[in-house]
Motif scaffolding. Structure first.
Motif, PDB file in Angstrom:
ATOM      1  N   UNK A   1      43.300  47.468  53.154  1.00  0.00           N
ATOM      2  CA  UNK A   1      42.349  46.774  54.013  1.00  0.00           C
ATOM      3  C   UNK A   1      41.735  47.709  55.048  1.00  0.00           C
ATOM      4  N   UNK A   2      40.440  47.513  55.284  1.00  0.00           N
ATOM      5  CA  UNK A   2      39.648  48.187  56.312  1.00  0.00           C
ATOM      6  C   UNK A   2      38.945  47.081  57.074  1.00  0.00           C
ATOM      7  N   UNK A   3      39.338  46.890  58.320  1.00  0.00           N
ATOM      8  CA  UNK A   3      38.869  45.705  59.033  1.00  0.00           C
ATOM      9  C   UNK A   3      38.503  46.017  60.483  1.00  0.00           C
ATOM     10  N   UNK A   4      37.225  46.223  60.786  1.00  0.00           N
ATOM     11  CA  UNK A   4      36.820  46.349  62.190  1.00  0.00           C
ATOM     12  C   UNK A   4      37.082  45.020  62.905  1.00  0.00           C
ATOM     13  N   UNK A   5      37.545  45.127  64.179  1.00  0.00           N
ATOM     14  CA  UNK A   5      37.883  43.903  64.894  1.00  0.00           C
ATOM     15  C   UNK A   5      37.524  44.018  66.373  1.00  0.00           C
TER      16      UNK A   5
ATOM     17  N   UNK B   1      38.364  47.935  67.527  1.00  0.00           N
ATOM     18  CA  UNK B   1      39.071  48.935  66.742  1.00  0.00           C
ATOM     19  C   UNK B   1      38.897  48.733  65.252  1.00  0.00           C
ATOM     20  N   UNK B   2      39.666  49.497  64.503  1.00  0.00           N
ATOM     21  CA  UNK B   2      39.662  49.415  63.051  1.00  0.00           C
ATOM     22  C   UNK B   2      41.099  49.227  62.587  1.00  0.00           C
ATOM     23  N   UNK B   3      41.329  48.104  61.956  1.00  0.00           N
ATOM     24  CA  UNK B   3      42.645  47.817  61.401  1.00  0.00           C
ATOM     25  C   UNK B   3      42.658  48.321  59.961  1.00  0.00           C
ATOM     26  N   UNK B   4      43.647  49.123  59.630  1.00  0.00           N
ATOM     27  CA  UNK B   4      43.801  49.626  58.275  1.00  0.00           C
ATOM     28  C   UNK B   4      45.222  49.342  57.824  1.00  0.00           C
ATOM     29  N   UNK B   5      45.414  49.247  56.544  1.00  0.00           N
ATOM     30  CA  UNK B   5      46.773  49.041  56.047  1.00  0.00           C
ATOM     31  C   UNK B   5      46.793  48.563  54.620  1.00  0.00           C
ATOM     32  N   UNK B   6      47.986  48.181  54.215  1.00  0.00           N
ATOM     33  CA  UNK B   6      48.206  47.613  52.879  1.00  0.00           C
ATOM     34  C   UNK B   6      48.630  46.178  53.040  1.00  0.00           C
ATOM     35  N   UNK B   7      48.132  45.323  52.188  1.00  0.00           N
ATOM     36  CA  UNK B   7      48.548  43.921  52.172  1.00  0.00           C
ATOM     37  C   UNK B   7      49.205  43.657  50.835  1.00  0.00           C
ATOM     38  N   UNK B   8      50.359  43.018  50.889  1.00  0.00           N
ATOM     39  CA  UNK B   8      51.083  42.662  49.666  1.00  0.00           C
ATOM     40  C   UNK B   8      51.088  41.144  49.546  1.00  0.00           C
TER      41      UNK B   8
END
Length: 189
Positions: A153-157, A180-187
């Motif tokens: 996921x790439x999510x500006x917030x 900011x920008x939230x980045x990560x992996x979603x399972x």
């Protein structure tokens, strides 16, 4: 199809880094005696004529640190997701409940002197709350499906804390809005 309403919760760690750069200036007056003339009297004695000059020494002390504000929150958001191939576009909004905020670095105290935000620091001050309460947040994202269960996921917030984050005894009221920008992996289970 994964198109539709999405509810999210979890645990979010955020860190804000801020440069604290402060120069304090102290002016120290001094008097310097100087000889302005030398004379001799008829008996041959030397007579010095003195005057006093006032001088001000300027002493500057610069403090530069990186302040860190760390927050751990539980988000509760509702959103809409729209898949296009391996991409998933989304828009979200909701609230975040802060579990704690920890601060370190330096800040100015009531007298304008440098004070430490660290619990064990010199001239320690309690300028911020340890819990900041509720925030409202909104985001939009572009996610990429690696597999059926794993998504990058790439999510500006944007996030706005509803109450001031500064301690009630601190003379300044500080409010907090983060982008900011939230980045990560979603399972997906």
């Amino acid at each position: 199809s994964e198109q539709g309403i999405a509810l999210r919760t979890g645990l979010i760690y955020s860190q804000i880094n801020e440069v604290f750069d402060h120069t304090s200036t102290e002016y120290i007056p001094k008097a310097i005696n100087v000889t302005i003339d030398t004379m001799y009297n008829p008996s041959g004695d030397t007579i010095f004529v003195w005057d006093t000059i006032s001088v001000i020494d300027v002493v500057e002390e610069r403090t530069v640190t990186t302040n860190k504000y760390r927050l751990v929150d539980i988000p509760l958001t509702i959103g809409y997701e729209y898949p296009v191939g391996k991409f998933i576009f989304n828009v979200n909004g909701g609230v975040m409940l802060n579990l704690f905020m920890k601060t370190e670095g330096n800040i100015l105290d009531k007298e304008g002197d440098v004070a430490s935000l660290n619990a064990d620091g010199p001239n320690q001050i309690e300028a911020y709350k340890s819990k900041v309460g509720l925030s409202v947040m909104g985001s939009f994202g572009v996610n990429y499906r690696l597999s059926n269960n794993v998504i990058i996921l790439f999510e500006p917030y944007i996030r706005h804390v509803l109450q001031p984050v500064s301690h009630p005894d601190y003379p300044l009221e500080q409010k907090l809005t983060m982008v900011g920008l939230r980045t990560g992996l979603r399972y997906k289970f």
